[in-house]
Design an enzyme around this catalytic site. Structure first.
Site, mmCIF file in Angstrom:
data_model
loop_
_atom_site.group_PDB
_atom_site.id
_atom_site.type_symbol
_atom_site.label_atom_id
_atom_site.label_comp_id
_atom_site.label_asym_id
_atom_site.label_seq_id
_atom_site.Cartn_x
_atom_site.Cartn_y
_atom_site.Cartn_z
ATOM 1 N N LYS A 150 0.850 -1.190 0.000
ATOM 2 C CA LYS A 150 0.000 0.000 0.000
ATOM 3 C C LYS A 150 0.887 1.241 0.000
ATOM 4 C CE LYS A 150 -0.500 2.112 4.092
ATOM 5 N NZ LYS A 150 -0.977 2.628 5.333
ATOM 6 N N GLU A 218 -2.397 6.263 16.980
ATOM 7 C CA GLU A 218 -0.950 6.070 17.036
ATOM 8 C C GLU A 218 -0.368 7.086 18.002
ATOM 9 O OE1 GLU A 218 0.885 4.877 12.991
ATOM 10 O OE2 GLU A 218 -0.670 6.338 12.565
ATOM 11 N N HIS A 242 -7.093 0.796 5.723
ATOM 12 C CA HIS A 242 -7.271 -0.001 6.947
ATOM 13 C C HIS A 242 -8.660 0.157 7.567
ATOM 14 C CE1 HIS A 242 -3.107 -0.534 6.440
ATOM 15 N NE2 HIS A 242 -2.692 0.522 7.099
HETATM 16 N N1 LIG Z 1 7.729 0.629 6.550
HETATM 17 C C1 LIG Z 1 6.530 0.234 6.924
HETATM 18 O O1 LIG Z 1 6.269 -0.060 8.102
HETATM 19 C C2 LIG Z 1 5.423 0.122 5.915
HETATM 20 C C3 LIG Z 1 4.134 -0.207 6.365
HETATM 21 C C4 LIG Z 1 3.106 -0.351 5.433
HETATM 22 C C5 LIG Z 1 3.382 -0.174 4.093
HETATM 23 N N2 LIG Z 1 4.635 0.157 3.683
HETATM 24 C C6 LIG Z 1 4.873 0.343 2.242
HETATM 25 O O2 LIG Z 1 5.982 -0.449 1.856
HETATM 26 C C7 LIG Z 1 6.714 0.200 0.834
HETATM 27 C C8 LIG Z 1 8.159 0.360 1.278
HETATM 28 O O3 LIG Z 1 8.194 1.164 2.433
HETATM 29 P P1 LIG Z 1 9.507 1.354 3.299
HETATM 30 O O4 LIG Z 1 9.090 2.035 4.552
HETATM 31 O O5 LIG Z 1 10.277 0.095 3.410
HETATM 32 O O6 LIG Z 1 10.325 2.404 2.404
HETATM 33 P P2 LIG Z 1 11.876 2.669 2.426
HETATM 34 O O7 LIG Z 1 12.471 2.369 3.746
HETATM 35 O O8 LIG Z 1 12.066 4.024 1.846
HETATM 36 O O9 LIG Z 1 12.434 1.595 1.405
HETATM 37 C C9 LIG Z 1 12.167 1.678 0.037
HETATM 38 C C10 LIG Z 1 12.962 0.618 -0.668
HETATM 39 O O10 LIG Z 1 12.710 0.725 -2.055
HETATM 40 C C11 LIG Z 1 13.952 0.983 -2.747
HETATM 41 N N3 LIG Z 1 13.621 1.907 -3.836
HETATM 42 C C12 LIG Z 1 13.366 1.540 -5.101
HETATM 43 N N4 LIG Z 1 13.029 2.548 -5.877
HETATM 44 C C13 LIG Z 1 13.082 3.616 -5.120
HETATM 45 C C14 LIG Z 1 12.825 4.974 -5.367
HETATM 46 N N5 LIG Z 1 12.460 5.421 -6.584
HETATM 47 N N6 LIG Z 1 12.932 5.832 -4.337
HETATM 48 C C15 LIG Z 1 13.295 5.382 -3.113
HETATM 49 N N7 LIG Z 1 13.563 4.088 -2.832
HETATM 50 C C16 LIG Z 1 13.445 3.216 -3.811
HETATM 51 C C17 LIG Z 1 14.889 1.511 -1.676
HETATM 52 O O11 LIG Z 1 16.206 1.062 -1.789
HETATM 53 P P3 LIG Z 1 17.318 1.571 -2.758
HETATM 54 O O12 LIG Z 1 17.405 3.034 -2.543
HETATM 55 O O13 LIG Z 1 18.496 0.774 -2.320
HETATM 56 O O14 LIG Z 1 16.814 1.178 -4.100
HETATM 57 C C18 LIG Z 1 14.419 0.739 -0.457
HETATM 58 O O15 LIG Z 1 14.968 -0.562 -0.460
HETATM 59 C C19 LIG Z 1 6.006 1.530 0.571
HETATM 60 O O16 LIG Z 1 5.086 1.357 -0.482
HETATM 61 C C20 LIG Z 1 5.244 1.766 1.873
HETATM 62 O O17 LIG Z 1 4.101 2.576 1.692
HETATM 63 C C21 LIG Z 1 5.655 0.306 4.563
#
Ligand SMILES: NC(=O)c1ccc[n+]([C@@H]2O[C@H](COP(=O)([O-])OP(=O)(O)OC[C@H]3O[C@@H](n4cnc5c(N)ncnc54)[C@H](OP(=O)(O)O)[C@@H]3O)[C@@H](O)[C@H]2O)c1
Length: 470
Positions: A150, A218, A242
């Site tokens: 999401k 939260e 949600h």
């Molecule tokens: N974190 C949570 O708890 C959570 C909860 C619910 C949903 N989500 C969803 O899960 C997804 C990932 O979230 P996240 O919190 O893990 O994000 P994040 O920490 O910013 O990680 C993003 C990942 O994607 C890669 N990436 C690929 N293309 C990218 C771009 N154009 N810009 C930035 N990064 C890029 C980044 O690594 P590189 O820079 O090495 O490529 C990194 O591995 C999102 O859609 C978010 O809405 C996250």
């Protein structure tokens, strides 16, 4: 019940260096390995842009898994799980960037019979590119499935566009849109609670229920996700997905079976009956200090409270109050079903306050359980009622904490079970429901003090009733 392990497959995680992968996905896969619920043969391949070797990726993954496991880390499980981990650094935008991934998957094709699960744990801006790269490198064979995190779109038009783009490569039967709330035991338990207890289902309607409220609170603020959050806000981040998913499980009709499409059909039918939110019945607010974090004036909400109704036979006239916010007093997700009052004449004649209504309180997090409050006679002379409680606590009753949502969702995706994933029409209908709050006519943002239950205006929204958490 012992579940069978999924068939052999490769699990490719895009966004492998990110927060979600390290905090949730890798620990969930490790737990599944520990429970014998990963395939007999599998490979976990991480992919993101950051240059990292296999060894470094394994070391980082170990640190994440150890942290999530607390003191309960099993060295044997880890070492066989670690053998399955590898990493590829690459772009998401260059044509044919996935060629190294193609070559790696080709090594496993025979033993996995070509089965792949692609998990998009990247920012949404990368989703369409990932699909294109997979298609270019011929990685979308008929048994490949794709999991999309999401948010799915930022309004109805962009959600439709993204679905159309994905459908150009993966048909809907191979698309798994995540809403991790549906991975939570207490949310799934709504179906069992309603459809396995004759007593409750009989009163689950407008005859017996006065109103239902759902709060997703939260304690934290937006933290280091200021940029993302300021372009999203609580309506897109929580209400559209949600909260509406919880509402659907709470109020849908019994499905004709527990087959995934039967359950999803009923959810969509219910969402079609939910009246789109009206700006007049919605409070938007952000906590005092949010604009300082954004470093410019902002009208993004960190809090939303909204009232709606469901235009069907079961729920006609029953108000539903949904709210969510950041920097509230504590992290808590709670559903409160408030039943109708008893006739008051018995108490009027004794000059006594009428007894409070029965409440069914379903705690989704952090402490999963259900409590029913009812009236009992206060000990001693007279007939004064006193509120007492019957309690079910998940951990106490089942002797274990409920599994993390991502364990269930990853297992189901590997099995190809769609029940807990949202279908394209469901996501689109959810965007239609929140659409009046996204355009120019939406209510102005007001302010609330951090550590409170939100702006005073939200108390007026629910009057003459009141919020259960306050
Ligand atoms: N974190 C949570 O708890 C959570 C909860 C619910 C949903 N989500 C969803 O899960 C997804 C990932 O979230 P996240 O919190 O893990 O994000 P994040 O920490 O910013 O990680 C993003 C990942 O994607 C890669 N990436 C690929 N293309 C990218 C771009 N154009 N810009 C930035 N990064 C890029 C980044 O690594 P590189 O820079 O090495 O490529 C990194 O591995 C999102 O859609 C978010 O809405 C996250």
């Amino acid at each position: 019940m012992r579940l069978e392990p999924p068939p052999p497959q490769a699990i490719v995680v895009f966004g492998a260096s990110g927060d979600l992968t390290h905090r949730k996905l890798l620990p969930a896969l490790y737990q599944l390995a520990r429970q014998g619920m990963l395939p007999a043969k599998y490979a976990v391949i991480g992919y993101s842009r950051t240059e990292t070797t296999d060894e470094e990726f394994r070391a980082e993954a170990r640190a994440s898994v150890e942290k999530a496991a607390g003191g309960d880390f099993d060295e044997d499980t880890w070492s066989s799980f670690a053998d399955s981990l590898s990493y590829i650094a690459g772009s998401f935008t260059d044509p044919h960037a996935f060629q190294p991934l193609h070559d790696k998957l080709a090594e496993h094709d025979q033993e996995f019979e070509g089965r792949r699960l692609y998990y998009c744990a990247t920012p949404p801006s990368a989703f369409a590119g990932i699909v294109d790269r997979l298609a270019e490198c011929d990685l979308t064979g008929t048994t490949a499935r794709i999991v999309i995190e999401k948010p799915f779109g930022r309004d109805l038009a962009s959600a439709k566009e993204l679905s159309a783009h994905i459908h150009g490569v993966f048909d809907e039967a191979r698309v798994f849109r995540i809403d991790h709330y549906l991975g939570k035991e207490t949310v799934q338990n709504l179906l069992v609670f309603r459809f396995a207890n004759s007593m409750f289902e009989r009163v689950w309607n407008r005859d017996a229920i006065d109103h239902i409220q759902v709060t997703v609170a939260e304690e934290v603020g937006v933290g280091n996700r200021v940029g993302y959050y300021n372009s999203s806000g609580a309506i897109r981040d929580m209400l559209q997905n949600h909260l509406l998913q919880v509402l659907a499980f709470l109020t849908m009709e019994p499905p004709r079976s527990l087959e995934p499409e039967a359950v999803r059909d009923e959810k969509v039918k219910l969402l079609r009956a939910v009246r789109p939110f009206s700006p007049d019945d919605t409070i938007r607010a952000h906590y005092d200090g949010f604009a300082d974090e954004v470093k410019e004036p902002t009208d993004t909400e960190t809090y939303v409270a909204a009232r709606t109704t469901i235009d069907n036979w079961r729920w006609s006239g029953v108000p539903f109050f949904l709210r969510t916010g950041k920097r509230l007093p504590r992290r808590e997700t709670e559903i409160t079903v408030v039943f109708k009052d008893v006739p008051t004449y018995l108490y009027d004649s004794l000059d006594m306050a009428p007894p409070p209504a029965n409440h069914l309180v379903i705690n989704v997090q952090p402490r999963e359980g259900i409590a029913f409050t009812f009236q009992a006679k206060d000990p001693g002379p007279g007939f004064k009622p006193r509120t007492v409680k019957m309690d079910f606590d998940y951990e106490e009753s089942f002797g274990a904490e409920p599994a993390e949502a991502y364990e269930r969702l990853l297992y189901d995706a590997m099995m190809g079970d769609h029940t807990l994933f949202t279908r394209a029409d469901e996501v689109e209908r959810s965007w239609e429901i929140v659409a009046p709050l996204l355009d120019g006519g939406r209510p102005k943002v007001c302010t609330y003090d951090p550590g409170t239950w939100g702006p005073t205006e939200s108390n007026e929204l629910i009057e003459p009733r009141h919020w259960h958490l306050r």
